[in-house]
Design a protein around this motif. Structure first.
Motif, PDB file in Angstrom:
ATOM      1  N   PHE A 332       0.821  -1.211   0.000  1.00  0.00           N
ATOM      2  CA  PHE A 332       0.000   0.000   0.000  1.00  0.00           C
ATOM      3  C   PHE A 332       0.858   1.265   0.000  1.00  0.00           C
ATOM      4  CE2 PHE A 332      -2.416  -3.460   1.694  1.00  0.00           C
ATOM      5  CZ  PHE A 332      -3.674  -3.299   1.144  1.00  0.00           C
ATOM      6  N   ARG A 343      -0.125   3.084   6.200  1.00  0.00           N
ATOM      7  CA  ARG A 343       0.179   2.305   4.994  1.00  0.00           C
ATOM      8  C   ARG A 343       1.279   1.279   5.279  1.00  0.00           C
ATOM      9  NH1 ARG A 343      -2.243   4.564   0.543  1.00  0.00           N
ATOM     10  NH2 ARG A 343      -2.938   6.747   0.773  1.00  0.00           N
ATOM     11  N   THR A 347       0.537  -2.659   4.925  1.00  0.00           N
ATOM     12  CA  THR A 347       1.406  -3.460   4.058  1.00  0.00           C
ATOM     13  C   THR A 347       1.980  -4.643   4.812  1.00  0.00           C
ATOM     14  OG1 THR A 347       1.979  -1.523   2.716  1.00  0.00           O
ATOM     15  CG2 THR A 347       3.494  -3.398   2.644  1.00  0.00           C
ATOM     16  N   SER A 475      -7.296  -3.035   0.549  1.00  0.00           N
ATOM     17  CA  SER A 475      -7.081  -2.733   1.964  1.00  0.00           C
ATOM     18  C   SER A 475      -7.918  -3.637   2.871  1.00  0.00           C
ATOM     19  CB  SER A 475      -7.410  -1.264   2.247  1.00  0.00           C
ATOM     20  OG  SER A 475      -8.745  -0.975   1.916  1.00  0.00           O
TER      21      SER A 475
END
Length: 848
Positions: A332, A343, A347, A475
């Motif tokens: 991400f 993020r 990730t 996500s």
């Protein structure tokens, strides 16, 4: 009279034991046992647990008002070794006599045995030493109380203590707190040096935890510091830390008010031997480098293969073994985007969830090619897990079907099987067991067996021919599962073969929410030994046999006065229902019910279903005891097949039902709601409730629900006053071996508390039942007609003992039938409420 005498003797014995326990036994002369702490706040007694938790000294714990742990501690000898040795010093000849029988070494070791020493260590470990009133600890308690109220806005608090003597060796302490008026926040202003941070603060302050007019609380300032830091780091401020925020509280010239200054200083950077101060910068990502087979603890990576894919750079020491999108779909952190902590976290979660890598290492460094020095290079280091891994487990089991069972389950996992981070899990299971209740003509000990194999292929993405990113973004960590399985059972019920298939999508709409959509859920259950029905379901046979004895049954059906299985049972049912043998209306109705159940449980089941399930919870970790959990599921079966047969104009069979591959398929709709709530009452006390409602309605091609999709009641995770499958339906009081129905209501409440160390206790009440509704059952006692049927809800209550082994809890629950709706005597309440009729449940972990 004998029972009454026994009870009186037992109560007298308990009274003697309690009386013999002296709570002051270990209290030194001149000292006092702390009986009670009283805290008066502004003249009123408070029981607020947060306030009492500030005290350094608390009285010994009690169980129903009795100091159990203190008295257990007092039963122990403090120095058992010395006592053991003293026994021989006072009587040397005794040592010599024992040494002749054992040996000198064994006699010495006997002093360390459980009988002489271990039992006292055990009592001290589970017990609790007496809490002696200590003036130093009292003073520390006063200091902590003052800080507690100060941190809640009472800056001018007055605190004192008073020691009261109750008896020679017993006392209590009263803490007197006068808070005076609390301070409230007045003006709030910010002093921020960095222009970028000042701009972000202007947006973030609308959700501030500190605001004008709010009572001062130190915790709010700590939480606000973390909130702001998180916001800034999620919007590009890579070097920002909570320590960069300093709050100044000014009360000078103010009456019960405080002005607040939010000060954010510049970033201090250590450069060689000097410290350089500069404005905070907001960083963007200039490059994302991914090392797909990183070797930890070495600087020599020897990169030999690389590829650039959609602004990601992938490097490998060997030939790249992954399709680029398999890795980049899980990342991400993107080129051109602002740096954001969330993020990084997302990730890391997604890459770990692929199950082909160890948890990744994600690092950032300033891009030196950027002249403005506000760009970061993200470096993601991935260490692959082994392509093949093997596992196995051996379990010893006990259930209502097996007295004892031994199972062996080997498994193998193949990772990155198609170079797209897919995982294939192959698991097999073999179980052999012993059951005294099942038919066993050869009198074998291990007369039960089950074997099976399952294949599960997992794709770390939604497997569809079109894009789903707008509906289910990555996500949400989506995945696709394709599974097939086969199992066969011997001498378990009717002996079965079970074929299963699944095509499902899974995703997490939010952090603690999960969703699953089974596009296809297929199950085919084939009964291999249907003629064995009356050997297995003995209660049905006994009921049928008793009816047959009333009538002039064909002699070919009888042997030694009983119906022969299968010839006699089949013949008698055929004659009774066909009319060639006249039965009374009640007996005929019961025979019809027995045959209806036999057909239901011996028919092969073919289910093709689609279902959606959703789970939401606020539970953050295993230690969280204040949360709720909500689960719901809706399932539809057979509708797609009905549509197909209608479109192809297929004719129904002789029963009027449609078939696929010469198999009648099930058609129904089913829905469930499950809600669990826990309240943390502090001091290791928890109150928990669970409510459940489920209903499955057959229609179209079916007039009943398959056994594998029906509901049962009773057992260690349900109504614990009844054995599994023994409760219901309704008030029917049926004696079937396995009672099931297509509607269920269950409500449970449980109060959990600490007993001794890791031993926990519980008091519980379970209410609920199962009913038949909208199906082919005709017994009025088993059918849910309207709200009046709620009087058939059974109530069980009892107590439990649980031992916490950290990684799981061993549980024993003792259930008593409090209200039994099936009792025809008119005494439905407390009729079997005694230990002679208790139901002992064994379980692993808590029931809900």
């Amino acid at each position: 009279m004998k029972k009454i005498s026994t009870k009186i003797s037992l109560f007298i014995l308990i009274g003697i034991i309690i009386s013999a326990c002296n709570a002051e036994k270990r209290v030194p002369d001149g000292k006092q046992l702390l009986l009670k702490n009283h805290i008066l706040v502004n003249g009123k007694k408070t029981t607020d647990e947060d306030v009492h938790n500030q005290l350094y000294q608390k009285p010994n714990s009690t169980l129903l008002g009795y100091r159990l742990r203190l008295n257990l501690y007092n039963l122990a000898k403090l120095n058992p070794d010395s006592t053991y040795q003293a026994k021989f010093k006072n009587n040397p000849g005794k040592y010599e006599r024992q040494a002749k029988w054992l040996s000198a070494k064994q006699v010495d070791r006997l002093g360390n045995s459980f009988l002489y020493s271990g039992i006292h260590d055990f009592l001290k470990r589970i017990g609790e030493p007496p809490v002696i009133i200590d003036s130093t600890r009292t003073q520390k308690s006063l200091t902590r109380l003052k800080y507690y109220y100060f941190n809640n806005g009472y800056f001018d608090v007055d605190i004192s203590s008073k020691h009261d003597t109750v008896s020679l060796k017993r006392g209590k302490i009263t803490y007197d707190v006068t808070t005076n008026k609390a301070y409230y926040l007045d003006s709030i202003r910010a002093n921020i040096s960095s222009r970028e941070i000042d701009s972000l603060y202007g947006i973030a302050k609308k959700d501030a935890l500190i605001e004008s007019g709010k009572q001062y609380k130190t915790a709010d300032f700590s939480d606000e510091k973390n909130r702001l830091s998180t916001y800034f780091r999620n919007h590009g401020a890579y070097y920002f830390q909570p320590t960069s925020i300093v709050f100044d509280i000014d009360t000078i010239g103010k009456k019960n008010k405080a002005n607040v200054s939010v000060n954010i200083k510049d970033y201090s950077n250590q450069d060689s031997d000097s410290t350089k101060t500069e404005d905070f910068k907001l960083y963007k990502i200039s490059r994302v480098d991914v090392y797909t087979d990183f070797l930890p603890n070495t600087s020599k990576q020897n990169i030999t293969d690389s590829v650039s894919y959609q602004n990601f750079n992938l490097y490998s020491r060997e030939k790249l073994r992954y399709k680029p999108h398999a890795i980049t779909d899980a990342i991400f952190i993107t080129k051109g985007a602002s740096f954001a902590d969330f993020r990084t976290t997302l990730t890391s979660r997604y890459l770990t969830n692929l199950k082909v890598f160890n948890p990744p290492s994600i690092q950032y460094e300033v891009d030196k090619k950027d002249t403005l020095q506000n760009s970061l290079i993200a470096k993601i280091y991935l260490t692959p897990r082994k392509k093949y891994s093997f596992g196995s487990s051996v379990d010893l089991t006990h259930s209502n079907i097996q007295d004892i069972g031994i199972s062996f389950s080997p498994s193998m996992t193949i990772r990155n099987i198609f170079n797209g981070a897919e995982t294939l899990e192959i698991s097999t299971r073999a179980n052999i067991g012993s059951s005294r209740d099942l038919a066993n003509p050869n009198n074998q000990f291990f007369n039960v067996s089950e074997y099976g194999v399952d294949f599960k292929l997992n794709f770390p993405r939604i497997f569809l021919p079109f894009a789903t990113e707008r509906i289910i973004p990555k996500s949400m960590i989506p995945s696709t599962l394709i599974g097939v399985g086969y199992a066969t059972q011997k001498n378990i019920g009717l002996d079965k073969e079970n074929f299963t298939g699944t095509f499902s999508y899974n995703w997490n709409p939010k952090r603690y929410n999960t969703a699953r959509f089974d596009l296809l859920n297929v199950q085919f259950v084939r009964n291999l030994n249907a003629p064995n029905y009356f050997n297995v379901y003995g209660s049905s046979y006994n009921a049928l046999n008793e009816i047959a004895k009333k009538y002039p049954v064909n002699t070919d059906y009888i042997e030694d006065g009983d119906l022969v299985i299968e010839r006699g049972t089949t013949g008698f049912i055929r004659d009774a229902i066909g009319g060639s043998l006249t039965l009374s209306d009640n007996d005929l109705q019961e025979v019809r019910g027995i045959e209806e159940r036999r057909v239901r449980l011996t028919e092969n089941d073919f289910i093709l279903a689609t279902n959606f399930s959703f789970t939401k919870t606020t539970k953050t970790d295993l230690a969280d005891n204040d949360f709720y959990l909500f689960k719901t599921k809706i399932e539809s079966a057979g509708s797609l097949l009905s549509l197909l047969t209608n479109l192809t104009n297929q004719k129904p069979n002789q029963n009027g039902n449609q078939e696929l591959f010469n198999l009648e398929y099930s058609e129904y709709i089913k829905t469930e709601f499950d809600f669990i709530k826990h309240w943390d009452l502090r001091k290791e006390k928890v109150f928990a409730i669970r409510t459940f409602f489920g209903i499955a309605i057959p229609f179209g091609n079916s007039n009943y629900i398959p056994f594998s999709r029906s509901y049962f009641s009773g057992g260690s995770n349900d109504n614990r006053a009844w054995q599994p499958y023994s409760l219901g339906p309704g008030r029917s009081a049926t004696t079937n071996d396995f009672n099931e129905a297509n509607m269920k209501i269950a409500v449970s409440g449980e109060f959990r508390f600490k007993l001794l160390g890791d031993l926990k206790g519980a008091l519980f009440a379970d209410a609920g039942n199962i009913w038949n509704v909208f199906d082919n059952v005709t017994d009025e006692k088993a059918i849910f007609n309207n709200l009046a049927s709620l009087k058939d809800i059974a109530l069980g209550s009892g107590f439990g003992l649980r031992y916490d082994l950290n990684f799981f809890v061993v549980r024993f629950d003792f259930g008593f039938k409090t209200y039994n709706p099936a009792d025809e005597s008119g005494k439905k309440w407390f009729r079997d409420y005694n230990f002679g009729h208790t139901v002992l449940n064994f379980g692993i972990n808590y029931p809900f």
